[in-house]
Scaffold this motif. Structure first.
Motif, short mmCIF file in Angstrom:
data_model
loop_
_atom_site.label_atom_id
_atom_site.label_comp_id
_atom_site.label_asym_id
_atom_site.label_seq_id
_atom_site.Cartn_x
_atom_site.Cartn_y
_atom_site.Cartn_z
N ILE A 70 -9.00 122.19 17.99
CA ILE A 70 -9.98 122.90 18.81
C ILE A 70 -11.31 122.15 18.86
CG2 ILE A 70 -11.45 124.96 18.88
CD1 ILE A 70 -9.00 126.56 17.89
N HIS A 71 -11.78 121.72 17.71
CA HIS A 71 -13.08 121.04 17.67
C HIS A 71 -13.01 119.60 18.18
CE1 HIS A 71 -15.12 124.38 15.73
NE2 HIS A 71 -14.07 124.51 14.93
N LEU A 72 -11.88 118.95 18.02
CA LEU A 72 -11.73 117.60 18.58
C LEU A 72 -11.61 117.66 20.10
CD1 LEU A 72 -9.31 115.79 16.09
CD2 LEU A 72 -11.75 115.38 16.42
N ASP A 73 -10.97 118.70 20.62
CA ASP A 73 -10.84 118.85 22.07
C ASP A 73 -12.20 119.04 22.75
OD1 ASP A 73 -8.13 118.54 22.11
OD2 ASP A 73 -7.63 120.65 22.40
N ARG A 74 -13.15 119.61 22.03
CA ARG A 74 -14.47 119.83 22.61
C ARG A 74 -15.31 118.56 22.67
NH1 ARG A 74 -15.93 125.36 19.26
NH2 ARG A 74 -14.53 126.77 20.39
N CYS A 75 -14.90 117.53 21.98
CA CYS A 75 -15.64 116.26 21.98
C CYS A 75 -15.51 115.60 23.34
CB CYS A 75 -15.09 115.34 20.89
SG CYS A 75 -15.86 113.70 20.89
N LEU A 76 -16.63 115.15 23.90
CA LEU A 76 -16.65 114.50 25.21
C LEU A 76 -16.33 113.02 25.13
CD1 LEU A 76 -19.92 116.13 26.62
CD2 LEU A 76 -17.57 116.91 26.93
N LEU A 77 -16.22 112.48 23.91
CA LEU A 77 -15.98 111.05 23.70
C LEU A 77 -17.03 110.19 24.40
CD1 LEU A 77 -12.08 110.74 23.90
CD2 LEU A 77 -13.52 110.59 21.87
N CYS A 78 -18.28 110.69 24.43
CA CYS A 78 -19.36 109.92 25.04
C CYS A 78 -19.78 108.75 24.16
CB CYS A 78 -20.55 110.83 25.33
SG CYS A 78 -21.38 111.44 23.83
N GLN A 79 -19.50 108.84 22.87
CA GLN A 79 -19.81 107.81 21.87
C GLN A 79 -21.32 107.60 21.67
OE1 GLN A 79 -16.53 105.15 23.72
NE2 GLN A 79 -16.73 104.39 21.65
N VAL A 89 -20.13 103.77 12.36
CA VAL A 89 -18.85 104.47 12.33
C VAL A 89 -18.24 104.46 13.73
CG1 VAL A 89 -17.70 106.69 11.93
CG2 VAL A 89 -19.58 105.96 10.44
N GLN A 90 -17.00 104.04 13.85
CA GLN A 90 -16.30 104.00 15.14
C GLN A 90 -15.70 105.39 15.42
OE1 GLN A 90 -13.68 100.53 15.63
NE2 GLN A 90 -14.69 99.63 13.85
N PHE A 91 -16.57 106.31 15.81
CA PHE A 91 -16.12 107.69 15.94
C PHE A 91 -15.13 107.87 17.10
CE2 PHE A 91 -16.37 111.98 17.68
CZ PHE A 91 -16.00 112.71 16.57
N GLY A 92 -15.33 107.15 18.20
CA GLY A 92 -14.41 107.27 19.34
C GLY A 92 -12.99 106.93 18.95
N ARG A 93 -12.84 105.85 18.24
CA ARG A 93 -11.51 105.43 17.75
C ARG A 93 -10.94 106.47 16.77
NH1 ARG A 93 -6.74 103.26 18.40
NH2 ARG A 93 -5.94 102.11 16.62
N GLY A 215 -4.88 103.95 32.21
CA GLY A 215 -4.25 104.56 31.04
C GLY A 215 -5.18 105.43 30.23
N ALA A 216 -6.47 105.49 30.63
CA ALA A 216 -7.46 106.21 29.82
C ALA A 216 -7.16 107.69 29.69
CB ALA A 216 -8.86 106.00 30.39
N LEU A 217 -6.79 108.34 30.79
CA LEU A 217 -6.56 109.78 30.75
C LEU A 217 -5.43 110.13 29.79
CD1 LEU A 217 -7.25 112.61 31.78
CD2 LEU A 217 -5.63 112.24 33.65
N ALA A 218 -4.29 109.48 29.96
CA ALA A 218 -3.14 109.74 29.08
C ALA A 218 -3.47 109.37 27.64
CB ALA A 218 -1.92 108.96 29.56
N TYR A 219 -4.20 108.28 27.45
CA TYR A 219 -4.52 107.81 26.10
C TYR A 219 -5.40 108.84 25.37
CZ TYR A 219 -5.79 104.54 22.38
OH TYR A 219 -5.97 103.93 21.15
N HIS A 220 -6.42 109.35 26.04
CA HIS A 220 -7.33 110.29 25.40
C HIS A 220 -6.74 111.69 25.28
CE1 HIS A 220 -10.33 107.27 25.16
NE2 HIS A 220 -10.56 107.20 26.45
#
Length: 332
Positions: A70-79, A89-93, A215-220
């Motif tokens: 739930i909390h990871l899904d809310r992340c926008l991956l804006c980095q 810290v490589q938070f996006g990865r 591939g970004a959409l499927a990857y994320h």
């Protein structure tokens, strides 16, 4: 931050890599100052530090997969947190790896899975997305006002997708113009302008038939198998062009550009695609990387452009670490 991996994750490569990424975090909390979801919700678990704690607890068998998801899904991956973080810290990865591990043990609700399937079925497929977009335009009058404002007009879209420049000054280089899936439908004028600008510099931008989503959409969304299939298709196509002397790949969408530049990381353990993916990654450029090396003037005269507003995408300034480079180009 030390992590004691649960037995079922201790032998997984993803678990070991996540442990190393978590170790870099010193839980200082600077990241929360630039996290949009934390600023909006004010919940520690909806900030980067809290999400790292959740991933750590999940890998140790102390947190449920559902809560972590739930909390990871809310992340926008804006980095944006990566730009702020003093420990790099490589938070996006780490977030992508956390999502992938959670997906393996926690099944999503049916409606959630159906929505994600629809996204993957329509958005990465340019023709399907175009027809979906066309239906949306036909129903424009029935849509809520806030949706109508966001829906671009359909006029000139088909013509603009593949329009080429009338001339190229002293052609001295050829590069691939990556079109992707959504951008040719929503913003075809971007490609027209890019072709004209690069043509004036003597750089011909060519199309590659049958290339697809980066591939970004499927990857994320943690559909890594589908993402890699899309990436491999592009790698195979582009490699054949690069072997014929094409100079590189220009990508107008910074989100796509970041994903393609990460191909080398995605395929680092693949003996077949490792070298080709790395070559593609090193020969992929955001337009500004090419333009800032050229001697030219954008000729933004005060009479024509009293004010020029530029919004830097998070993938450009935080993902690819190109903060301020477009602005510097516009000031010249």
């Amino acid at each position: 931050m030390d992590t004691q991996l649960h037995l079922k994750y201790s032998k997984l490569q993803a678990g070991k890599e996540a442990k190393e990424l978590i170790k870099a975090c010193v839980h200082c909390g600077f990241c929360n100052a630039t996290c949009p979801t934390y600023q909006l919700i004010s919940d520690e678990l909806d900030g980067p530090r809290g999400r790292i704690y959740l991933i750590k607890a999940f890998l140790e068998g102390k947190a449920s997969g559902e809560k972590t998801r739930i909390h990871l899904d809310r992340c926008l991956l804006c980095q944006g947190c990566e730009t702020t973080c003093p420990s790099n810290v490589q938070f996006g990865r780490l977030a992508d790896m956390g999502k992938e591990l959670v997906e393996q043990v926690e099944e999503r609700p049916f409606l959630d899975k159906a929505f994600r399937w629809l996204l993957l079925y329509f958005v990465p497929e340019r023709k399907r997305f175009f027809y979906l977009f066309k239906i949306g335009n036909l129903l424009r009058a029935f849509l809520p006002k806030y949706l109508r404002r966001k829906l671009p007009n359909l006029s000139n879209i088909q013509k603009g997708c593949f329009e080429k420049p009338q001339w190229i000054r002293e052609k001295r280089a050829q590069m691939i113009l990556f079109k992707g899936c959504v951008e040719p439908v929503l913003y075809p004028s971007v490609f027209e302008a890019t072709r004209r600008l690069f043509g004036s510099l003597g750089i011909q931008l060519i199309d590659v038939q049958n290339e697809g989503c980066c591939g970004a959409l499927a990857y994320h969304l943690s559909y890594k198998k589908k993402a890699k299939e899309q990436m491999k298709n592009n790698i195979d196509l582009w490699t054949s062009y690069l072997e014929k002397g094409i100079n590189g790949i220009v990508v107008c969408s910074s989100a796509c550009c970041q994903m393609i530049k990460d191909y080398g990381v995605v395929f680092k353990d693949d003996p077949v695609y490792q070298n080709r993916a790395l070559k593609i990654a090193t020969l992929t450029f955001d337009p500004v990387e090419i333009l800032e090396k050229e001697e030219f003037s954008l000729k933004l005269t005060a009479e024509q452009f009293p004010t020029v507003a530029f919004h830097s995408p998070c993938t450009l300034q935080h993902g690819m670490k190109m903060r301020g480079r477009v602005e510097a180009l516009l000031k010249n």
